[in-house]
Write a protein that holds these residues in place. Structure first.
Motif, short mmCIF file in Angstrom:
data_model
loop_
_atom_site.label_atom_id
_atom_site.label_comp_id
_atom_site.label_asym_id
_atom_site.label_seq_id
_atom_site.Cartn_x
_atom_site.Cartn_y
_atom_site.Cartn_z
N LEU A 1 45.80 61.61 36.81
CA LEU A 1 46.60 62.70 36.21
C LEU A 1 47.30 63.44 37.16
N ILE A 2 46.72 63.88 37.97
CA ILE A 2 47.53 64.78 38.92
C ILE A 2 48.60 63.94 39.71
N LEU A 3 48.48 62.83 40.37
CA LEU A 3 49.25 62.17 41.13
C LEU A 3 50.25 61.38 40.27
N GLY A 4 49.86 61.31 38.89
CA GLY A 4 50.80 60.25 37.98
C GLY A 4 50.72 58.92 38.21
N ILE A 5 49.53 58.54 38.25
CA ILE A 5 49.01 57.02 38.50
C ILE A 5 48.56 56.46 37.05
N TRP A 6 49.54 55.83 36.27
CA TRP A 6 49.39 55.33 34.94
C TRP A 6 48.72 56.56 34.38
N PRO A 7 49.58 57.81 33.85
CA PRO A 7 48.85 58.78 33.48
C PRO A 7 48.53 58.77 32.00
N ARG A 8 49.46 57.93 31.38
CA ARG A 8 49.00 57.69 29.94
C ARG A 8 47.78 56.93 29.56
N LEU A 9 47.50 55.92 30.51
CA LEU A 9 46.22 55.34 30.35
C LEU A 9 45.18 55.85 31.03
N ALA A 10 45.32 56.98 31.87
CA ALA A 10 44.33 57.55 32.62
C ALA A 10 43.97 58.69 31.42
N ALA A 11 44.84 59.46 31.05
CA ALA A 11 44.61 60.30 29.74
C ALA A 11 43.58 59.67 28.61
N LEU A 12 43.91 58.61 28.31
CA LEU A 12 43.05 57.77 27.25
C LEU A 12 41.65 57.50 28.08
N ALA B 1 37.37 69.52 22.58
CA ALA B 1 38.23 69.15 21.75
C ALA B 1 39.51 69.62 21.92
N LEU B 2 39.92 70.71 22.29
CA LEU B 2 41.13 71.02 22.97
C LEU B 2 41.66 70.34 23.86
N TRP B 3 40.73 70.00 24.79
CA TRP B 3 41.06 69.29 25.96
C TRP B 3 41.42 67.53 25.75
N ILE B 4 40.84 67.15 24.61
CA ILE B 4 41.04 65.93 24.09
C ILE B 4 42.51 65.80 23.50
N ILE B 5 42.63 66.83 22.67
CA ILE B 5 44.17 67.03 22.29
C ILE B 5 45.19 66.99 23.49
N GLY B 6 44.92 67.78 24.38
CA GLY B 6 45.77 67.76 25.73
C GLY B 6 46.20 66.39 26.18
N LEU B 7 44.97 65.76 26.18
CA LEU B 7 45.23 64.26 26.85
C LEU B 7 45.78 63.39 25.80
N LEU B 8 45.39 63.44 24.62
CA LEU B 8 46.16 62.79 23.77
C LEU B 8 47.80 63.04 23.67
N ALA B 9 48.11 64.12 23.79
CA ALA B 9 49.58 64.62 24.04
C ALA B 9 50.12 63.88 25.13
N VAL B 10 49.38 63.87 26.36
CA VAL B 10 49.92 63.06 27.44
C VAL B 10 50.22 61.67 27.00
N ALA B 11 49.13 61.09 26.52
CA ALA B 11 49.27 59.68 26.28
C ALA B 11 50.51 59.41 25.13
N LEU B 12 50.65 60.38 24.29
CA LEU B 12 51.82 60.29 23.47
C LEU B 12 52.98 60.38 23.85
N ALA B 13 53.13 61.55 24.71
CA ALA B 13 54.65 61.92 25.13
C ALA B 13 55.07 61.32 26.46
N ALA C 1 55.81 60.97 38.21
CA ALA C 1 54.82 60.22 38.24
C ALA C 1 54.87 59.15 39.36
N LEU C 2 53.93 58.88 40.16
CA LEU C 2 53.81 58.03 41.10
C LEU C 2 54.02 56.33 40.71
N ARG C 3 53.39 56.41 39.75
CA ARG C 3 53.24 54.91 39.04
C ARG C 3 53.05 55.03 37.46
N PRO C 4 54.25 54.59 36.99
CA PRO C 4 54.39 55.14 35.58
C PRO C 4 53.50 54.01 34.70
N THR C 5 53.19 54.31 33.60
CA THR C 5 52.27 53.46 32.86
C THR C 5 53.02 52.22 32.41
#
Length: 137
Positions: free
Chosen positions: A66-77, A109-121, A127-131
């Motif tokens: 997440l921090i480095l942006g290595i497949w962040p959408r997948l990492a969030a999920l 639960a709020l943390w999960i919502i934040g991760l879902l927001a990253v996955a969706l947004a 991001a070093l390696r886009p999803t």
């Protein structure tokens, strides 16, 4: 309407905050509770003790991705199951509020919502390696 000029930076901020939270929680397990203590706690919950070590590694890997942006959408999920596990094994029984004894489930639960927001947004800025499944629209 979403501001396409600043939205990637909002996602970056969210990625960084969520990643730092995961590093902090992995740090607790490593340096405060110790890996052996965390394994003992997992065993006291009826979980395999070895799952504690997997959880620590998963939290660190997810945080860095997440921090480095290595497949962040997948990492969030990918790190959401860690939080669901915490809700169903520890925090859920304590009620909603995280200030309750044993910590409630509102924070995970709020943390999960934040991760879902990253996955969706999308991946966000820098991001070093886009999803692999493409950019958010």
């Amino acid at each position: 309407m979403i501001d396409s000029r600043t939205a990637p930076y909002a996602v970056l901020l969210l990625r960084l905050a969520l990643g730092i939270l995961f590093l902090a929680h992995a740090g607790l397990k490593l340096f405060v509770f110790t890996p052996a203590g965390t394994a003992g706690y997992f065993a006291s919950l009826g979980l395999p003790a070895s799952l504690a070590y997997v959880t620590i590694v998963w939290e660190i890997a997810g945080a860095l991705a997440l921090i480095l942006g290595i497949w962040p959408r997948l990492a969030a999920l990918a790190v959401i199951p860690v939080l669901l596990g915490s809700i169903f094994t520890v925090h859920g029984a304590a009620g909603f509020f995280f200030t309750n004894t044993g910590g409630g489930w509102e924070f995970p639960a709020l943390w999960i919502i934040g991760l879902l927001a990253v996955a969706l947004a999308g991946d966000g800025a820098h991001a070093l390696r886009p999803t692999p499944f493409g950019k958010a629209r």
